[in-house]
Motif scaffolding. Sequence first.
Motif, PDB file in Angstrom:
ATOM      1  N   ASP A  39      45.978  45.066  42.128  1.00 37.88           N
ATOM      2  CA  ASP A  39      45.190  46.206  41.659  1.00 37.88           C
ATOM      3  C   ASP A  39      44.740  46.022  40.214  1.00 37.88           C
ATOM      4  N   VAL A  40      43.488  46.348  39.954  1.00 39.12           N
ATOM      5  CA  VAL A  40      43.008  46.486  38.578  1.00 39.12           C
ATOM      6  C   VAL A  40      43.466  47.874  38.130  1.00 39.12           C
ATOM      7  N   PRO A  41      44.224  47.970  37.042  1.00 37.41           N
ATOM      8  CA  PRO A  41      44.796  49.267  36.665  1.00 37.41           C
ATOM      9  C   PRO A  41      43.781  50.246  36.075  1.00 37.41           C
ATOM     10  N   PHE A  42      44.253  51.454  35.811  1.00 36.26           N
ATOM     11  CA  PHE A  42      43.454  52.552  35.267  1.00 36.26           C
ATOM     12  C   PHE A  42      42.590  52.091  34.101  1.00 36.26           C
ATOM     13  N   LEU A  43      41.312  52.404  34.166  1.00 39.88           N
ATOM     14  CA  LEU A  43      40.273  52.046  33.197  1.00 39.88           C
ATOM     15  C   LEU A  43      40.008  50.546  33.082  1.00 39.88           C
ATOM     16  N   GLY A  44      40.620  49.762  33.939  1.00 44.70           N
ATOM     17  CA  GLY A  44      40.356  48.328  33.942  1.00 44.70           C
ATOM     18  C   GLY A  44      38.961  47.999  34.436  1.00 44.70           C
ATOM     19  N   ALA A  45      38.324  48.954  35.121  1.00 38.93           N
ATOM     20  CA  ALA A  45      36.966  48.747  35.618  1.00 38.93           C
ATOM     21  C   ALA A  45      35.963  49.642  34.891  1.00 38.93           C
ATOM     22  N   ALA A  46      36.335  50.113  33.714  1.00 42.04           N
ATOM     23  CA  ALA A  46      35.473  51.043  32.968  1.00 42.04           C
ATOM     24  C   ALA A  46      34.163  50.401  32.518  1.00 42.04           C
ATOM     25  N   THR A  47      34.193  49.120  32.192  1.00 43.59           N
ATOM     26  CA  THR A  47      32.987  48.389  31.803  1.00 43.59           C
ATOM     27  C   THR A  47      33.034  47.023  32.473  1.00 43.59           C
ATOM     28  N   LEU A  48      31.896  46.355  32.514  1.00 46.81           N
ATOM     29  CA  LEU A  48      31.879  45.018  33.107  1.00 46.81           C
ATOM     30  C   LEU A  48      32.765  44.053  32.328  1.00 46.81           C
ATOM     31  N   ASP A  49      32.769  44.146  31.004  1.00 43.41           N
ATOM     32  CA  ASP A  49      33.636  43.269  30.214  1.00 43.41           C
ATOM     33  C   ASP A  49      35.098  43.497  30.540  1.00 43.41           C
ATOM     34  N   ARG A  50      35.489  44.765  30.652  1.00 42.40           N
ATOM     35  CA  ARG A  50      36.893  45.078  30.955  1.00 42.40           C
ATOM     36  C   ARG A  50      37.283  44.596  32.338  1.00 42.40           C
ATOM     37  N   ILE A  51      36.395  44.769  33.306  1.00 43.06           N
ATOM     38  CA  ILE A  51      36.741  44.346  34.660  1.00 43.06           C
ATOM     39  C   ILE A  51      36.829  42.835  34.759  1.00 43.06           C
ATOM     40  N   LEU A  52      35.965  42.132  34.045  1.00 43.61           N
ATOM     41  CA  LEU A  52      36.049  40.671  34.034  1.00 43.61           C
ATOM     42  C   LEU A  52      37.337  40.208  33.370  1.00 43.61           C
ATOM     43  N   ASP A  53      37.701  40.815  32.251  1.00 47.83           N
ATOM     44  CA  ASP A  53      38.946  40.446  31.569  1.00 47.83           C
ATOM     45  C   ASP A  53      40.162  40.737  32.443  1.00 47.83           C
ATOM     46  N   ALA A  54      40.209  41.947  33.020  1.00 47.47           N
ATOM     47  CA  ALA A  54      41.349  42.324  33.853  1.00 47.47           C
ATOM     48  C   ALA A  54      41.444  41.431  35.088  1.00 47.47           C
ATOM     49  N   SER A  55      40.319  41.206  35.739  1.00 50.80           N
ATOM     50  CA  SER A  55      40.309  40.382  36.946  1.00 50.80           C
ATOM     51  C   SER A  55      40.696  38.946  36.646  1.00 50.80           C
ATOM     52  N   GLY A  56      40.197  38.422  35.538  1.00 51.80           N
ATOM     53  CA  GLY A  56      40.575  37.063  35.138  1.00 51.80           C
ATOM     54  C   GLY A  56      42.072  36.941  34.907  1.00 51.80           C
ATOM     55  N   ALA A  57      42.652  37.922  34.229  1.00 52.27           N
ATOM     56  CA  ALA A  57      44.096  37.893  33.962  1.00 52.27           C
ATOM     57  C   ALA A  57      44.898  37.963  35.259  1.00 52.27           C
ATOM     58  N   LEU A  58      44.462  38.800  36.200  1.00 54.26           N
ATOM     59  CA  LEU A  58      45.188  38.930  37.469  1.00 54.26           C
ATOM     60  C   LEU A  58      45.048  37.676  38.329  1.00 54.26           C
ATOM     61  N   MET A  59      43.869  37.086  38.339  1.00 49.69           N
ATOM     62  CA  MET A  59      43.678  35.845  39.097  1.00 49.69           C
ATOM     63  C   MET A  59      44.511  34.718  38.491  1.00 49.69           C
ATOM     64  N   GLN A  60      44.538  34.627  37.164  1.00 50.90           N
ATOM     65  CA  GLN A  60      45.341  33.595  36.507  1.00 50.90           C
ATOM     66  C   GLN A  60      46.828  33.822  36.716  1.00 50.90           C
ATOM     67  N   ALA A  61      47.222  35.067  36.982  1.00 53.59           N
ATOM     68  CA  ALA A  61      48.629  35.378  37.254  1.00 53.59           C
ATOM     69  C   ALA A  61      49.029  35.025  38.678  1.00 53.59           C
ATOM     70  N   GLY A  62      48.050  34.735  39.540  1.00 55.90           N
ATOM     71  CA  GLY A  62      48.370  34.315  40.899  1.00 55.90           C
ATOM     72  C   GLY A  62      47.710  35.106  42.009  1.00 55.90           C
ATOM     73  N   ALA A  63      46.890  36.101  41.679  1.00 58.67           N
ATOM     74  CA  ALA A  63      46.179  36.854  42.720  1.00 58.67           C
ATOM     75  C   ALA A  63      45.098  35.982  43.340  1.00 58.67           C
ATOM     76  N   ASN A  64      44.831  36.218  44.619  1.00 60.37           N
ATOM     77  CA  ASN A  64      43.720  35.569  45.302  1.00 60.37           C
ATOM     78  C   ASN A  64      42.507  36.481  45.370  1.00 60.37           C
ATOM     79  N   MET A  65      42.720  37.763  45.055  1.00 65.26           N
ATOM     80  CA  MET A  65      41.680  38.778  45.138  1.00 65.26           C
ATOM     81  C   MET A  65      42.125  39.957  44.282  1.00 65.26           C
ATOM     82  N   VAL A  66      41.160  40.690  43.735  1.00 65.54           N
ATOM     83  CA  VAL A  66      41.497  41.909  43.005  1.00 65.54           C
ATOM     84  C   VAL A  66      41.066  43.119  43.828  1.00 65.54           C
ATOM     85  N   LYS A  67      41.769  44.234  43.614  1.00 64.53           N
ATOM     86  CA  LYS A  67      41.446  45.475  44.314  1.00 64.53           C
ATOM     87  C   LYS A  67      41.038  46.515  43.292  1.00 64.53           C
TER      88      LYS A  67
END
Length: 156
Positions: free
Chosen positions: A83-111
Amino acid sequence: MPVTIRTLNKRKQDGEKFSMLTAYDATFARLISEAGVDAVLIGDSLGNVIQGRDSTVPVTLDDMVYHTQCVARGNQGSLVLADVPFLGAATLDRILDASGALMQAGANMVKLEGGAWLAEAVTVLKRNGVPACVHLGLTPQAVNAFGGYRVQGKDE
């Protein structure tokens, strides 16, 4: 054989169902994946279940990254969604940063939690190699905006 997006797409095309369970640590991830569950979700529900909070709103990206790392270490071939946490999708920059961090942590997909307003974000994520799943229905991150937990997304 590991479960991939291709695996899930094939099942959908064939009219088959697939399974998904939530895990927050390596032990449960191992048990779930060894039992043959197709996908493991690291939900921001860890705020309620693990941290004892009354909502998912206080869950941070650091919390999600940590638990994603734990689940990824225990996983034995299931597809891992985080999951992308609260306000992690507030802007495109934030969603890219959050998604990148989650993928690098081992996720295959973000929700992501939301609706049609996320279409541009999903396009940008796809263009950058990040598979995304958008969650409709009960959206716990919006608990304060809705004045409580309310089901949404039941109609077109």
